[in-house]
Design an enzyme around this catalytic site. Sequence first.
Site, PDB file in Angstrom:
ATOM      1  CB  ALA A 104      18.352   3.406  18.605  1.00  0.00           C
ATOM      2  CG  LEU A 144      -1.903  -1.090   1.441  1.00  0.00           C
ATOM      3  CD1 LEU A 144      -2.658  -0.888   2.747  1.00  0.00           C
ATOM      4  CD2 LEU A 144      -2.868  -1.171   0.275  1.00  0.00           C
ATOM      5  CE  LYS A 157       5.152   9.657   2.396  1.00  0.00           C
ATOM      6  NZ  LYS A 157       6.488  10.203   2.017  1.00  0.00           N
ATOM      7  CG  ASN A 179       8.245  -1.527  12.992  1.00  0.00           C
ATOM      8  OD1 ASN A 179       7.562  -1.289  12.014  1.00  0.00           O
ATOM      9  ND2 ASN A 179       9.350  -2.242  12.928  1.00  0.00           N
ATOM     10  CG  PHE A 180       5.845   3.862  10.615  1.00  0.00           C
ATOM     11  CD1 PHE A 180       6.674   3.871   9.501  1.00  0.00           C
ATOM     12  CD2 PHE A 180       4.555   3.368  10.481  1.00  0.00           C
ATOM     13  CE1 PHE A 180       6.231   3.384   8.291  1.00  0.00           C
ATOM     14  CE2 PHE A 180       4.099   2.883   9.267  1.00  0.00           C
ATOM     15  CZ  PHE A 180       4.938   2.891   8.171  1.00  0.00           C
ATOM     16  CG  ASP A 209      15.814  -5.994  17.428  1.00  0.00           C
ATOM     17  OD1 ASP A 209      15.516  -4.813  17.686  1.00  0.00           O
ATOM     18  OD2 ASP A 209      16.606  -6.319  16.530  1.00  0.00           O
TER      19      ASP A 209
END
Length: 336
Positions: free
Chosen positions: A105, A39, A42, A63-64, A136
């Site tokens: 980071a 997708l 924008k 996770n932006f 992580d």
Amino acid sequence: IKVERPGSGDDTRQWGPPFVGDESAYFLSINRNKRSITLNLKSEEGKQALWDLIESADIVLENFRPGTMEKLGFGYDAVAARNPKMVYCSISAFGQEGELAHHPAHDMAVQAMAGFLSVNDGPDGMPVVPGIPSADMAAGLTGLSAVLMALIGREKSGKGDYLDIAMFDSLLPWSVHTAGSAIAGGDSPKSQGQRSLGGAAFYNVYETADEKHIVLGGREEKFARNLLTALGHEGRIPEALLPAGKQDELIKMLRSIFAQKTRDEWVDWFADKDIAFSPVLDYREALDAAHVAERGLLIEADGRHHIAPAIRFGNDPRAHIGHVPELGEKGRDTGD
């Protein structure tokens, strides 16, 4: 359903080596059983496609960097207005708020900021690149736990929730077994003075005659008694009970002893003894071990090899390994 960029998709599709055919081994391992949709968020068409998914979904995971979803029009408030039962989970390095919220980071940088690298060091005190992306992993597991708790809460309240999961926040509790002195307000611990980081004889790594390694992995008195008695050094049992950092002479003696046989000879020697011992295996040796086969932990599906899920359900103990998604395969590619 994995939402990816049109054209290139998730960066990890290109991460390698190794590749299995033209697929990243890493990507296929962490994306099996998913479907992919591409997708352009924008574009109006891409945004509408995402709203269609959101209105029928239980969970949104993103996770932006903090603020990105709001700029795109898909922040929690906007999503909850359309789907009040939504469980919305944001995973970031340092959380959605605070002075580090927008600091870029990845795993190692978070480990460094959390103090973990200070005790992930060699004998010379030099921190080394960690072998496991603990930050992580900690964030993923914490996020999973939080989502499951929110789903249970929704059953009672009828409402969803917003979850702010930070890699840093998730990792910090993992330090309690080594950072006790600092947590209590004192000085930072040093590796060689910690029972779990090299300061204890019975929780340590030893080189063998063939330049391989073994470990002693249990500090209980019974293990020390069993080993030192079998070696003919029962008089040194009290040394194994000393505080970490005061066992240097015992460690030195054991290094000398273990250097006299090969790793496999020590495996045979330990076989009939009740001692917390293990050989240090590389990944090939570990995956080829009988235990992995007995537990069915390495699976071949569609010509690819996978690590089996660690969770086993009594009602359905099979490991369900699905296909790895092709980019945009869900049948809708919206945007350029």
